[in-house]
Design a protein around this motif. Structure first.
Motif, PDB file in Angstrom:
ATOM      1  N   PHE A  15       0.808  -1.218   0.000  1.00  0.00           N
ATOM      2  CA  PHE A  15       0.000   0.000   0.000  1.00  0.00           C
ATOM      3  C   PHE A  15       0.846   1.276   0.000  1.00  0.00           C
ATOM      4  CE2 PHE A  15      -2.477  -3.200   2.440  1.00  0.00           C
ATOM      5  CZ  PHE A  15      -3.458  -3.448   1.489  1.00  0.00           C
ATOM      6  N   LEU A  16       2.064   1.235   0.523  1.00  0.00           N
ATOM      7  CA  LEU A  16       2.936   2.409   0.490  1.00  0.00           C
ATOM      8  C   LEU A  16       3.869   2.378  -0.711  1.00  0.00           C
ATOM      9  CD1 LEU A  16       3.975   2.949   4.234  1.00  0.00           C
ATOM     10  CD2 LEU A  16       2.255   4.194   2.898  1.00  0.00           C
ATOM     11  N   GLN A  17       4.265   1.168  -1.133  1.00  0.00           N
ATOM     12  CA  GLN A  17       5.200   1.027  -2.238  1.00  0.00           C
ATOM     13  C   GLN A  17       4.596   0.145  -3.322  1.00  0.00           C
ATOM     14  OE1 GLN A  17       8.445  -0.157   0.791  1.00  0.00           O
ATOM     15  NE2 GLN A  17       9.598   0.494  -1.014  1.00  0.00           N
ATOM     16  N   THR A  18       4.801   0.538  -4.584  1.00  0.00           N
ATOM     17  CA  THR A  18       4.353  -0.303  -5.691  1.00  0.00           C
ATOM     18  C   THR A  18       5.230  -1.540  -5.815  1.00  0.00           C
ATOM     19  OG1 THR A  18       5.727   0.993  -7.206  1.00  0.00           O
ATOM     20  CG2 THR A  18       3.427   1.657  -6.963  1.00  0.00           C
ATOM     21  N   SER A  19       6.489  -1.435  -5.405  1.00  0.00           N
ATOM     22  CA  SER A  19       7.421  -2.558  -5.421  1.00  0.00           C
ATOM     23  C   SER A  19       8.632  -2.140  -4.614  1.00  0.00           C
ATOM     24  CB  SER A  19       7.845  -2.913  -6.850  1.00  0.00           C
ATOM     25  OG  SER A  19       8.619  -1.865  -7.410  1.00  0.00           O
ATOM     26  N   SER A  20       9.512  -3.072  -4.351  1.00  0.00           N
ATOM     27  CA  SER A  20      10.786  -2.697  -3.764  1.00  0.00           C
ATOM     28  C   SER A  20      11.661  -2.099  -4.868  1.00  0.00           C
ATOM     29  CB  SER A  20      11.485  -3.915  -3.164  1.00  0.00           C
ATOM     30  OG  SER A  20      11.934  -4.784  -4.181  1.00  0.00           O
ATOM     31  N   PRO A  21      12.633  -1.238  -4.510  1.00  0.00           N
ATOM     32  CA  PRO A  21      13.540  -0.719  -5.536  1.00  0.00           C
ATOM     33  C   PRO A  21      14.278  -1.825  -6.284  1.00  0.00           C
ATOM     34  CG  PRO A  21      13.714   0.592  -3.529  1.00  0.00           C
ATOM     35  CD  PRO A  21      12.844  -0.585  -3.198  1.00  0.00           C
ATOM     36  N   GLY A  69       6.367  -6.315 -17.960  1.00  0.00           N
ATOM     37  CA  GLY A  69       6.707  -5.241 -18.869  1.00  0.00           C
ATOM     38  C   GLY A  69       7.502  -4.175 -18.156  1.00  0.00           C
ATOM     39  N   PRO A  70       7.387  -2.910 -18.564  1.00  0.00           N
ATOM     40  CA  PRO A  70       8.090  -1.839 -17.890  1.00  0.00           C
ATOM     41  C   PRO A  70       7.648  -1.721 -16.446  1.00  0.00           C
ATOM     42  CG  PRO A  70       7.271  -1.111 -20.038  1.00  0.00           C
ATOM     43  CD  PRO A  70       6.667  -2.450 -19.758  1.00  0.00           C
ATOM     44  N   ALA A  71       8.462  -1.025 -15.639  1.00  0.00           N
ATOM     45  CA  ALA A  71       8.153  -0.877 -14.223  1.00  0.00           C
ATOM     46  C   ALA A  71       6.762  -0.313 -14.054  1.00  0.00           C
ATOM     47  CB  ALA A  71       9.179   0.049 -13.579  1.00  0.00           C
ATOM     48  N   GLU A  72       6.033  -0.858 -13.094  1.00  0.00           N
ATOM     49  CA  GLU A  72       4.635  -0.488 -12.911  1.00  0.00           C
ATOM     50  C   GLU A  72       4.472   0.824 -12.149  1.00  0.00           C
ATOM     51  OE1 GLU A  72       3.114  -3.794 -10.859  1.00  0.00           O
ATOM     52  OE2 GLU A  72       3.239  -5.164 -12.551  1.00  0.00           O
ATOM     53  N   GLY A 280      16.468   7.303 -16.938  1.00  0.00           N
ATOM     54  CA  GLY A 280      15.134   7.673 -16.503  1.00  0.00           C
ATOM     55  C   GLY A 280      15.026   7.687 -14.999  1.00  0.00           C
ATOM     56  N   SER A 281      13.823   7.902 -14.516  1.00  0.00           N
ATOM     57  CA  SER A 281      13.542   7.940 -13.085  1.00  0.00           C
ATOM     58  C   SER A 281      12.210   7.262 -12.855  1.00  0.00           C
ATOM     59  CB  SER A 281      13.502   9.394 -12.587  1.00  0.00           C
ATOM     60  OG  SER A 281      13.272   9.454 -11.191  1.00  0.00           O
ATOM     61  N   GLU A 282      12.175   6.281 -11.972  1.00  0.00           N
ATOM     62  CA  GLU A 282      10.975   5.480 -11.729  1.00  0.00           C
ATOM     63  C   GLU A 282      10.570   5.575 -10.256  1.00  0.00           C
ATOM     64  OE1 GLU A 282       9.200   3.905 -13.932  1.00  0.00           O
ATOM     65  OE2 GLU A 282      10.533   4.174 -15.648  1.00  0.00           O
ATOM     66  N   MET A 283       9.320   5.851 -10.017  1.00  0.00           N
ATOM     67  CA  MET A 283       8.823   5.981  -8.649  1.00  0.00           C
ATOM     68  C   MET A 283       8.440   4.618  -8.083  1.00  0.00           C
ATOM     69  SD  MET A 283       5.756   8.414  -7.166  1.00  0.00           S
ATOM     70  CE  MET A 283       6.680   9.888  -7.587  1.00  0.00           C
ATOM     71  N   PHE A 284       8.895   4.328  -6.865  1.00  0.00           N
ATOM     72  CA  PHE A 284       8.473   3.116  -6.179  1.00  0.00           C
ATOM     73  C   PHE A 284       7.673   3.434  -4.919  1.00  0.00           C
ATOM     74  CE2 PHE A 284      12.649   4.141  -4.463  1.00  0.00           C
ATOM     75  CZ  PHE A 284      12.461   4.014  -3.090  1.00  0.00           C
ATOM     76  N   MET A 285       7.741   4.697  -4.461  1.00  0.00           N
ATOM     77  CA  MET A 285       6.950   5.102  -3.301  1.00  0.00           C
ATOM     78  C   MET A 285       6.605   6.584  -3.430  1.00  0.00           C
ATOM     79  SD  MET A 285       7.678   4.725   0.807  1.00  0.00           S
ATOM     80  CE  MET A 285       9.079   5.845   0.802  1.00  0.00           C
ATOM     81  N   TRP A 286       5.314   6.869  -3.468  1.00  0.00           N
ATOM     82  CA  TRP A 286       4.866   8.254  -3.590  1.00  0.00           C
ATOM     83  C   TRP A 286       5.133   9.001  -2.280  1.00  0.00           C
ATOM     84  CZ3 TRP A 286       1.478  11.643  -1.295  1.00  0.00           C
ATOM     85  CH2 TRP A 286       1.140  12.776  -2.048  1.00  0.00           C
ATOM     86  N   PRO A 287       5.579  10.258  -2.324  1.00  0.00           N
ATOM     87  CA  PRO A 287       5.785  11.099  -3.507  1.00  0.00           C
ATOM     88  C   PRO A 287       7.244  11.243  -3.937  1.00  0.00           C
ATOM     89  CG  PRO A 287       5.644  12.495  -1.569  1.00  0.00           C
ATOM     90  CD  PRO A 287       5.540  11.060  -1.068  1.00  0.00           C
ATOM     91  N   ASN A 292      16.673   6.278  -9.748  1.00  0.00           N
ATOM     92  CA  ASN A 292      17.228   7.010 -10.883  1.00  0.00           C
ATOM     93  C   ASN A 292      18.245   6.103 -11.566  1.00  0.00           C
ATOM     94  OD1 ASN A 292      15.979   9.756 -10.348  1.00  0.00           O
ATOM     95  ND2 ASN A 292      17.006   9.364  -8.401  1.00  0.00           N
ATOM     96  N   TRP A 293      18.083   5.895 -12.854  1.00  0.00           N
ATOM     97  CA  TRP A 293      18.829   4.842 -13.522  1.00  0.00           C
ATOM     98  C   TRP A 293      19.457   5.295 -14.832  1.00  0.00           C
ATOM     99  CZ3 TRP A 293      17.121   3.362 -18.392  1.00  0.00           C
ATOM    100  CH2 TRP A 293      15.815   3.757 -18.731  1.00  0.00           C
ATOM    101  N   ILE A 294      20.582   4.665 -15.131  1.00  0.00           N
ATOM    102  CA  ILE A 294      21.269   4.813 -16.419  1.00  0.00           C
ATOM    103  C   ILE A 294      21.638   3.408 -16.882  1.00  0.00           C
ATOM    104  CG2 ILE A 294      23.260   5.754 -17.655  1.00  0.00           C
ATOM    105  CD1 ILE A 294      23.377   7.933 -15.439  1.00  0.00           C
ATOM    106  N   ILE A 295      21.218   3.030 -18.067  1.00  0.00           N
ATOM    107  CA  ILE A 295      21.583   1.746 -18.652  1.00  0.00           C
ATOM    108  C   ILE A 295      22.289   2.027 -19.974  1.00  0.00           C
ATOM    109  CG2 ILE A 295      20.693  -0.373 -19.710  1.00  0.00           C
ATOM    110  CD1 ILE A 295      18.489  -0.387 -17.617  1.00  0.00           C
ATOM    111  N   CYS A 296      23.490   1.499 -20.101  1.00  0.00           N
ATOM    112  CA  CYS A 296      24.301   1.749 -21.287  1.00  0.00           C
ATOM    113  C   CYS A 296      24.773   0.412 -21.843  1.00  0.00           C
ATOM    114  CB  CYS A 296      25.490   2.631 -20.921  1.00  0.00           C
ATOM    115  SG  CYS A 296      26.490   3.173 -22.319  1.00  0.00           S
TER     116      CYS A 296
END
Length: 299
Positions: A15-21, A69-72, A280-287, A292-296
């Motif tokens: 309920f607080l986090q969509t997933s763990s980092p 698929g992509p992070a939810e 990109g930057s993906e949220m796992f816990m609002w707000p 923050n990620w870089i894939i090369c």
């Protein structure tokens, strides 16, 4: 400190986090390395006490990773920034193709062999190098070892909550070693940035330490954690302060790409141009909880 940081990576509060980092990082790797995900061996070059890598391994090799698929947590497509060299990527792996489990390796300049052995005992797909490994000067035989027979595997280097520790000169040497030393890709994953969101996420980390200390004192068998959380609040104070300093040192994707371009790799700009940068930057816990990620990857 390291146990608390590992907990920050692997804890998932419903309920607080969509997933763990860590689970989010697993989804990002699956999304942006597919369809060739299973051609890689993943080597964590700054594993510390283990960090999120054992959890990432479980999520990628376990049933939870299938058909993701992509992070939810907000959609990679909305936040993703792709460099001019890059492409759109993220194709799904071909269904029905039989895959071998992904292999993950823990290394560090200061190995934590006891902790790594415990993690490796829980998974046949997780191993470690007991000797010190310098990410700026990785032994070539180590890379060849994990490439498999006749170089059938690629090597993907992981830097989880680590790349901000390196000053520019060291970061360039690490990137140069990646380009010249048989690396085929690298991922930089941070839980903070230089914005206000990063500042407040560190504050929440301190509050979370106050709430979760009794649980982790039992889990770790470390009752002194209670003393240094509630009586002498050293642990939350140091974690928050360390987090703020990490925020100030965390680079943007453009800054990392600039270091890559100026790392002095053999072959110059022509060689660097072979590398595709996504971020990109993906949220796992609002707000404010974000990865923050870089894939090369080398094309």
């Amino acid at each position: 400190m390291q146990a608390a940081l590992t907990a920050a990576w692997t804890t998932h509060i419903p309920f607080l986090q969509t997933s763990s980092p860590a689970q989010l990082v697993a989804r990002l790797l699956r999304t942006h390395l597919s369809p060739g995900l299973h051609s890689y061996t993943f080597i964590d070059f700054c594993a510390g006490g283990g960090g999120p890598t054992p959890s990432i391994e479980r999520h990628l090799n376990g049933p939870i990773a299938s058909n993701q698929g992509p992070a939810e947590s907000g959609g990679a497509a909305s936040d993703e920034q792709v460099s001019r060299r890059g492409g759109e990527g993220g194709q799904e792996e071909q269904e029905g193709e039989e895959k071998q489990p992904l292999q993950f390796v823990l290394t560090d300049l200061h190995p934590h062999v006891d902790l790594w052995a415990q993690a490796a005992a829980r998974s046949p797909n997780l191993s470690y190098v007991p000797d010190p490994v310098d990410a700026a000067n990785v032994p070539r035989d180590l890379v060849r070892r994990y490439r498999g027979p006749e170089g059938t595997k690629k090597v993907f280097r992981l830097f989880n909550l680590a790349f901000h520790h390196f000053d520019d000169a060291l970061a360039r040497r690490i990137l140069r070693d990646t380009v010249e030393g048989g690396g085929d890709g690298f991922g930089i994953f941070e839980l903070q940035d230089r914005g206000m969101a990063g500042f407040f996420s560190c504050c929440l980390f301190g509050i979370g330490t106050l709430i979760m200390a009794p649980y982790y004192a039992v889990l770790w068998g470390a009752p002194l954690a209670l003393l240094f959380t509630y009586v002498l609040p050293v642990l939350p104070a140091v974690l928050v302060f360390d987090g703020w300093m990490s925020c100030l040192r965390t680079r943007t994707s453009d800054e990392v790409e600039a270091l890559l371009r100026t790392c002095g790799a053999e072959g110059g700009e022509a060689e660097i141009a072979k590398w595709e940068v996504k971020s990109g930057s993906e949220m796992f816990m609002w707000p404010v909880g974000r990865v923050n990620w870089i894939i090369c990857v080398k094309r």
